[in-house]
Motif scaffolding. Sequence first.
Motif, PDB file in Angstrom:
ATOM      1  N   MET A   1       0.847  -1.171   0.000  1.00  0.00           N
ATOM      2  CA  MET A   1       0.000   0.000   0.000  1.00  0.00           C
ATOM      3  C   MET A   1       0.895   1.237   0.000  1.00  0.00           C
ATOM      4  SD  MET A   1      -2.874   1.065   2.811  1.00  0.00           S
ATOM      5  CE  MET A   1      -3.627  -0.518   2.639  1.00  0.00           C
ATOM      6  N   HIS A   2       0.585   2.164  -0.911  1.00  0.00           N
ATOM      7  CA  HIS A   2       1.422   3.351  -1.049  1.00  0.00           C
ATOM      8  C   HIS A   2       0.558   4.549  -1.442  1.00  0.00           C
ATOM      9  CE1 HIS A   2       4.893   5.779  -2.074  1.00  0.00           C
ATOM     10  NE2 HIS A   2       4.345   6.022  -3.240  1.00  0.00           N
ATOM     11  N   ILE A   3       0.715   5.655  -0.729  1.00  0.00           N
ATOM     12  CA  ILE A   3       0.014   6.889  -1.078  1.00  0.00           C
ATOM     13  C   ILE A   3       0.749   7.510  -2.260  1.00  0.00           C
ATOM     14  CG2 ILE A   3      -0.716   9.181  -0.301  1.00  0.00           C
ATOM     15  CD1 ILE A   3      -2.166   6.884   1.127  1.00  0.00           C
ATOM     16  N   LEU A   4       0.045   7.688  -3.368  1.00  0.00           N
ATOM     17  CA  LEU A   4       0.648   8.245  -4.581  1.00  0.00           C
ATOM     18  C   LEU A   4       0.727   9.760  -4.513  1.00  0.00           C
ATOM     19  CD1 LEU A   4      -1.311   6.006  -7.103  1.00  0.00           C
ATOM     20  CD2 LEU A   4       1.070   5.732  -6.364  1.00  0.00           C
ATOM     21  N   SER A   5      -0.343  10.377  -4.027  1.00  0.00           N
ATOM     22  CA  SER A   5      -0.359  11.830  -3.826  1.00  0.00           C
ATOM     23  C   SER A   5      -1.416  12.138  -2.780  1.00  0.00           C
ATOM     24  CB  SER A   5      -0.665  12.571  -5.135  1.00  0.00           C
ATOM     25  OG  SER A   5      -1.998  12.327  -5.529  1.00  0.00           O
ATOM     26  N   ILE A   6      -1.209  13.247  -2.071  1.00  0.00           N
ATOM     27  CA  ILE A   6      -2.151  13.657  -1.042  1.00  0.00           C
ATOM     28  C   ILE A   6      -2.149  15.169  -0.952  1.00  0.00           C
ATOM     29  CG2 ILE A   6      -0.502  13.462   0.862  1.00  0.00           C
ATOM     30  CD1 ILE A   6      -2.959  12.275   2.483  1.00  0.00           C
ATOM     31  N   LYS A   7      -3.315  15.744  -0.736  1.00  0.00           N
ATOM     32  CA  LYS A   7      -3.442  17.191  -0.628  1.00  0.00           C
ATOM     33  C   LYS A   7      -4.359  17.519   0.544  1.00  0.00           C
ATOM     34  CE  LYS A   7      -4.525  21.322  -3.241  1.00  0.00           C
ATOM     35  NZ  LYS A   7      -4.957  21.868  -4.518  1.00  0.00           N
ATOM     36  N   PRO A   8      -3.845  18.246   1.535  1.00  0.00           N
ATOM     37  CA  PRO A   8      -4.688  18.631   2.670  1.00  0.00           C
ATOM     38  C   PRO A   8      -5.835  19.530   2.212  1.00  0.00           C
ATOM     39  CG  PRO A   8      -2.374  19.126   3.102  1.00  0.00           C
ATOM     40  CD  PRO A   8      -2.481  18.753   1.658  1.00  0.00           C
ATOM     41  N   GLU A   9      -6.971  19.392   2.864  1.00  0.00           N
ATOM     42  CA  GLU A   9      -8.117  20.258   2.595  1.00  0.00           C
ATOM     43  C   GLU A   9      -8.158  21.365   3.637  1.00  0.00           C
ATOM     44  OE1 GLU A   9     -10.751  20.132   0.207  1.00  0.00           O
ATOM     45  OE2 GLU A   9      -9.298  18.852  -0.801  1.00  0.00           O
ATOM     46  N   PRO A  10      -8.630  22.552   3.254  1.00  0.00           N
ATOM     47  CA  PRO A  10      -8.756  23.615   4.247  1.00  0.00           C
ATOM     48  C   PRO A  10      -9.823  23.251   5.279  1.00  0.00           C
ATOM     49  CG  PRO A  10      -9.555  24.336   2.087  1.00  0.00           C
ATOM     50  CD  PRO A  10      -9.016  22.970   1.916  1.00  0.00           C
ATOM     51  N   PRO A  11      -9.702  23.765   6.495  1.00  0.00           N
ATOM     52  CA  PRO A  11     -10.693  23.472   7.534  1.00  0.00           C
ATOM     53  C   PRO A  11     -12.092  23.924   7.115  1.00  0.00           C
ATOM     54  CG  PRO A  11      -8.816  24.669   8.441  1.00  0.00           C
ATOM     55  CD  PRO A  11      -8.643  24.641   6.955  1.00  0.00           C
ATOM     56  N   GLY A  12     -13.107  23.249   7.657  1.00  0.00           N
ATOM     57  CA  GLY A  12     -14.484  23.659   7.427  1.00  0.00           C
ATOM     58  C   GLY A  12     -15.179  22.968   6.275  1.00  0.00           C
ATOM     59  N   LEU A  13     -14.602  21.902   5.739  1.00  0.00           N
ATOM     60  CA  LEU A  13     -15.230  21.195   4.621  1.00  0.00           C
ATOM     61  C   LEU A  13     -15.847  19.879   5.094  1.00  0.00           C
ATOM     62  CD1 LEU A  13     -12.673  21.823   1.736  1.00  0.00           C
ATOM     63  CD2 LEU A  13     -14.880  22.900   2.089  1.00  0.00           C
ATOM     64  N   GLY A  14     -16.688  19.940   6.099  1.00  0.00           N
ATOM     65  CA  GLY A  14     -17.388  18.752   6.559  1.00  0.00           C
ATOM     66  C   GLY A  14     -16.498  17.680   7.150  1.00  0.00           C
ATOM     67  N   GLY A  15     -15.428  18.070   7.773  1.00  0.00           N
ATOM     68  CA  GLY A  15     -14.542  17.099   8.397  1.00  0.00           C
ATOM     69  C   GLY A  15     -13.541  16.457   7.456  1.00  0.00           C
ATOM     70  N   VAL A  16     -13.505  16.897   6.189  1.00  0.00           N
ATOM     71  CA  VAL A  16     -12.535  16.327   5.248  1.00  0.00           C
ATOM     72  C   VAL A  16     -11.143  16.834   5.619  1.00  0.00           C
ATOM     73  CG1 VAL A  16     -11.824  16.133   2.841  1.00  0.00           C
ATOM     74  CG2 VAL A  16     -14.262  16.182   3.406  1.00  0.00           C
TER      75      VAL A  16
END
Length: 85
Positions: A1-16
Amino acid sequence: MHILSIKPEPPGLGGVIARFDIALSDELRLFGLRLTERAAGGHAVYAANTMGRRSATFSPNLVEQISRAALAALKELKPHDRNAD
């Protein structure tokens, strides 16, 4: 298992917390997953929707493995990586 890419979401988007792509094995890659924080504690992982329907679901054990990998990848990001695609 390997994360290929990840991008943080700004706060306030329904807990994402983040959106990410993952290779579960050499034969299977999933794109556009969402990592969320559950109100009761822990995390949830959601696959992208297709025409308003779920395209995949994951067992609780796999959610735990995927969320651990995604959280570890988030910790590795440098401040300038936050806006990287």
